[in-house]
Motif scaffolding. Sequence first.
Motif, PDB file in Angstrom:
ATOM      1  N   LEU A 230      -6.954 -28.626 -13.217  1.00 25.32           N
ATOM      2  CA  LEU A 230      -5.831 -29.480 -12.921  1.00 25.32           C
ATOM      3  C   LEU A 230      -4.774 -29.652 -13.975  1.00 25.32           C
ATOM      4  N   ALA A 231      -5.065 -29.245 -15.212  1.00 24.55           N
ATOM      5  CA  ALA A 231      -4.234 -29.239 -16.330  1.00 24.55           C
ATOM      6  C   ALA A 231      -3.460 -28.185 -16.055  1.00 24.55           C
ATOM      7  N   LEU A 232      -3.872 -26.959 -15.886  1.00 17.73           N
ATOM      8  CA  LEU A 232      -3.249 -25.760 -15.599  1.00 17.73           C
ATOM      9  C   LEU A 232      -2.223 -25.749 -14.198  1.00 17.73           C
ATOM     10  N   ILE A 233      -2.887 -26.332 -13.136  1.00 16.90           N
ATOM     11  CA  ILE A 233      -2.081 -26.502 -11.916  1.00 16.90           C
ATOM     12  C   ILE A 233      -0.840 -27.313 -12.341  1.00 16.90           C
ATOM     13  N   GLU A 234      -0.839 -28.379 -13.045  1.00 19.19           N
ATOM     14  CA  GLU A 234       0.225 -29.240 -13.218  1.00 19.19           C
ATOM     15  C   GLU A 234       1.251 -28.454 -14.018  1.00 19.19           C
ATOM     16  N   ARG A 235       0.778 -27.495 -15.155  1.00 22.21           N
ATOM     17  CA  ARG A 235       1.696 -26.819 -15.657  1.00 22.21           C
ATOM     18  C   ARG A 235       2.706 -25.758 -15.051  1.00 22.21           C
TER      19      ARG A 235
END
Length: 244
Positions: A230-235
């Motif tokens: 999720l952290a990568l997707i938000e980025r």
Amino acid sequence: MAFRYVDEALRRIDGLKERQLPQLTNAANQLIRTLRSDGMIHIFGTGHSHLLAEEAFYRAGGLVSVRPIFIEPLMLHESAWGASALERDPDFAKTFMAAQPIESRDTVVVVSTSGRNPVPVDVANMSHAKGASVIAITSVAYTRSLSSRHGSGQFLADVADVVLNNESDVGDAALTHPKLDTPYCPTSTVIGATLLHAVIGEAIDQLADEAFPLPILKSGNVDGADAHNLALIERYLGRNELLK
């Protein structure tokens, strides 16, 4: 039982690295430049070639910075015959390429086994016009035995910065039988996927050696992966709308 396709696929994969080492190296280096610049890797194909865009997208162990260019009328599920006809339309790429968020720091991988139809050639040219570099995955055999359907007379291999040869026969099908008049069982997907993962893997290896931070997704079926992904997707969501 013979299961000859397994033998044929392995025969074609064997020695692939040695036969195409310069091209593989150049392609990996291009991806390294893109990843160092925090760029995106866009992948496009028509018909069955679009499977490679799906293959590398949102994949466990894959890069979140891979963005497929999915154009549904070219992807067979709406109309197989219609998709083949659209690939030959000299104006169709114009209907979707202007809207693609391709930047000069990006790499666009264009997949087309024949490389002779207008849409893949135009996608490569229009990607260049946006400043991006282009890697082609195609069969060089087609360029040596058939004519291009593009108005310029060019094949995809003629307009790409790097050409990875999937080494498919003209017609793609690899097996024959004395009682059949038509060859069967294509190899373009298995070889194309091997080439694609090879250059992505090499780029990751070299950047990891430098301790460069890489946006690699974890399997959603591994405990604790959701927060990481999720952290990568938000980025990357702002540059890859398909991650939502």
